[in-house]
Design an enzyme around this catalytic site. Sequence first.
Site, PDB file in Angstrom:
ATOM      1  N   ASP A 411       0.856  -1.189   0.000  1.00 25.24           N
ATOM      2  CA  ASP A 411       0.000   0.000   0.000  1.00 25.24           C
ATOM      3  C   ASP A 411       0.885   1.230   0.000  1.00 25.24           C
ATOM      4  OD1 ASP A 411      -2.302  -1.382   0.131  1.00 25.24           O
ATOM      5  OD2 ASP A 411      -2.494  -1.331   2.301  1.00 25.24           O
ATOM      6  N   ASP A 714      -4.362  -2.915   5.034  1.00 24.74           N
ATOM      7  CA  ASP A 714      -4.825  -2.422   6.337  1.00 24.74           C
ATOM      8  C   ASP A 714      -6.349  -2.372   6.444  1.00 24.74           C
ATOM      9  OD1 ASP A 714      -5.269  -0.376   4.623  1.00 24.74           O
ATOM     10  OD2 ASP A 714      -3.877   1.045   5.545  1.00 24.74           O
ATOM     11  N   ASP A 718      -9.234  -5.506   2.288  1.00 24.20           N
ATOM     12  CA  ASP A 718      -7.961  -6.108   1.856  1.00 24.20           C
ATOM     13  C   ASP A 718      -7.894  -7.578   2.265  1.00 24.20           C
ATOM     14  OD1 ASP A 718      -6.829  -3.868   0.689  1.00 24.20           O
ATOM     15  OD2 ASP A 718      -6.016  -3.124   2.568  1.00 24.20           O
TER      16      ASP A 718
END
Length: 960
Positions: A411, A714, A718
């Site tokens: 990310d 997070d 996901d």
Amino acid sequence: ALEYLSKQVLGKKTDLLRTLSYVAINVDLKNSDNPREGDCPSLGDVGPKILSNLVREKSFESLAQIGGVKRLASILMTNLEKGLSGDETDLMRRTNIFGANKYNKPPAKSFLSFVLDAFKDMIIIILIACAVLSLAFGIKQYGLKEGWYDGGSIIIAIFLVVIVSAVSNYKQGRQFRKLSKESTNIRVEVVRDGRRQPISIFDIVVGDVVYLKIGDQVPADGLFVDGHSLRVDESSMTGESDHIEVDSENPFLLSGTKVIDGYGRMMVASVGMNTAWGEMMSSVSRDLDEETPLQARLNKLTSFIGKVGVSVAVLVLLVLMIRYFTGHTQDDAGNREFTSGKTKSGDVMDAVVRIVAAAVTIVVVAIPEGLPLAVTLTLAYSMKRMMGDNAMVRKLSACETMGSATTICTDKTGTLTLNEMRVTELCMGKEHVSVDASKEIATSIVEVLLQGIGLNTTGTVHMRPSESVPEILGSPTEKAILSWGVSKLGMTMDELKQEWEIVQVEAFNSEKKRSGVAVRRRGEQVIHIHWKGAAEMILAMCSDYYSQSGTVNVMTDEARSDFGTVIKNMADKSLRCIAFAYKKFDGSLAQFHGKLEEDGLTLLGIVGIKDPCRPGVRRAVVSCRSAGVNIKMITGDNMHTARAIALECGIFNPEEDLEHEAIVEGVQFRNYSPEQRTAAIEKIRVMARSSPFDKLLMVQCLKKKGHVVAVTGDGTNDAPALKEADIGLSMGIQGTEVAKESSDIVILDDNFASVVTVLRWGRCVYNNIQKFIQFQLTVNVAALVINLVAAVSSGNVPLTAVQLLWVNLIMDTLGALALATEQPTNDLMLKPPVGRTEPLISRVMWRNLVSQALYQVIILLTLQFKGSSIFGVDKKVRDTIIFNCFVLCQVFNEFNARKLEEKNVFKGIHKNKLFLGIISMTIILQVVMVEFLKRFANTERLDWGQWGACIGLAALSWPI
């Protein structure tokens, strides 16, 4: 009087609450001059059992009898706005009455059970049987004083081996329990004394008001207080996969369930063992005996070597038996040991036991039971050290799999960047305005903008009485916008909340990338709709825009294009662009059907939020590249912001990568055909505007191409990608509970550099295990060949049962400890990743192993057949020299095993104190064995010259 009597009755018959056979009369005692003890409502009025059943059974009837959520709050002395007072004595009292938010874990395995497990090993059982027989015949033959040595020494040696293996397993079990406790310690946001604050899930008490948002785990059983679009997934409790809507009509929230959408507040009604989740968790013990893929491969290797060992032992047994019964063996005095019809049956039995013990001991040395132990030790040691390096391992196999990772999908926000956001640019009516210059903007726009900031948010602003700076809580983006509103635009959150009432909310999620709210002024009917979110998405919903002076202009194609350029320019400076838009709903509240309108909006303004790159990220990315690991950045930001950050971090390199191939949007990647996707995947460096589904798609595509994929995540959505990846890495600070549950490793500081540390540790685990395999197999091969050749040729085994058990102890347990605790070095990051199917024993290891084993066999067999004449000593001293040489060879070879390919095996040795300690201990114990434990170890004392010769011969293994 009525209240006092009703209490007495209730105390005896709790089932009265269930029926409507009595009338509750509220007696107002506040005006009484001298209130008696027990007059005011106390926490004991409603027992933990009633509350537990209320939520667990979702009993509307019981809730109605109590008088609803607000009445229950007053019984529990909870202020629904300000929460509990947070006073220690009050919290203590609640814990005493309703219990703590902890569940009873199944008792841990005791040390004794580990000892018993070690005794269950088949080989150990056979050895004990031999030792007992040897003891019995020894005492029968030589009396107690002299006869216990042979059997007794085997028993002591067995006991040592068992204790050492039990201690290491016990210690490791304790460590896993500690880690498991860490992983269940979740942070939860509650409101206490009017302040929103994070506390540990274990500190929650009945009556607490808890904040819930997408991705949170419901920390205890409770009742809905307020919120919007709150939906929970109760599959962990009920097995039903449908998501349940929670509101004032259905206010029950079960502990352990997950929030899927919306946000809200709940009041805790029961905790710990009074919840169904607590009862369920107390009966489930986390299985720490999970077998990792590497352990499975090693177990196959171990059983193969074990079979070879057993075959050799059977062969030795047969040869020795045949030699003994055909009279080809002699005792110490040189007389024939067995003569048919003359030798006593006791002596025959004694000889048979000795032969069986020798054969069994060969099996003991042949089976590398140290291998599984080495893996466990390495994993346990590295898990402990990784915790210090900000990585908490939830799943053992992730440690070793990480060493093989070929691609990391990461990310952007909070992992590559610091997650310290602040508003640095503002654009209104196509003009850039200073973020401080609220005076330049028309008051009417500022007013509307403040409504959009303060009402369309999940964050909170809390003004503490003693301090001038307010406390702002929420996601990093929310905090940045709220802090700008408070400090630069003079927003007061409390006044907004008092003046406006929220009618409907559309919570933010990563698919839509926007959030909306419908509000009305208290006492009025007109509905105002506010949207905020990703700038280009909000822009597409607008048909007008405000200029700085407060006039409304039509959004022409030219204006839209100008705004697009503004967004691109902000994004090129690696700013995250958020736009605010607004619309007045024409109808009344009655005509408003709850769906927020998404077109015909008026654009209020666009803010640019800066989130600086983390220091050290660029270095970490370079280190991954040199280790042959690809980094791919997956972000929800637009193409331009993503490109700017990727450039800054070194993920995208314009000199090497073609821009149109290296940077793609999620929708573009999604719409590729499977063939196009497979062709493009290797070149992609950045995926912008991606949804969680795109992330999952990328992971599946990479795995199909044979990559070992690590993914960071997070958010709640996901979870599928984290589960699909070979190694799921969730974030400890920003990560939701759902993401953590789905991951294998939690990165505690959310930093990309810690991901690289995990990669180094993964490679270190694999490398350490390879070192130990090489060391262990060298000993196995040498011991087997020597004993087999000696037994077949001379009928004698040069290494006795006790001596072989001692070698086994050094090499299995102490060797595992010494080699398993090597720390990762930078050299590990200069090699390409080890593939999934690479053999455990590489060609380099075979080369080292064969050369060392061959050397040891040649030396020891020469000593076996020519040792007596070379040193001019008798058979007993010769056997001691062979034993001494053999052990010292292992000590020197342990240094060789430290580096598989490098010539300098001493590099960094001063850093591993444990290794040096174990080597010193082994040498000291060996000296004691040879010089002082003659009867126990069956040895003779050696002089200086003989010691020198042993050390010299063993040291030759270094140059080899």
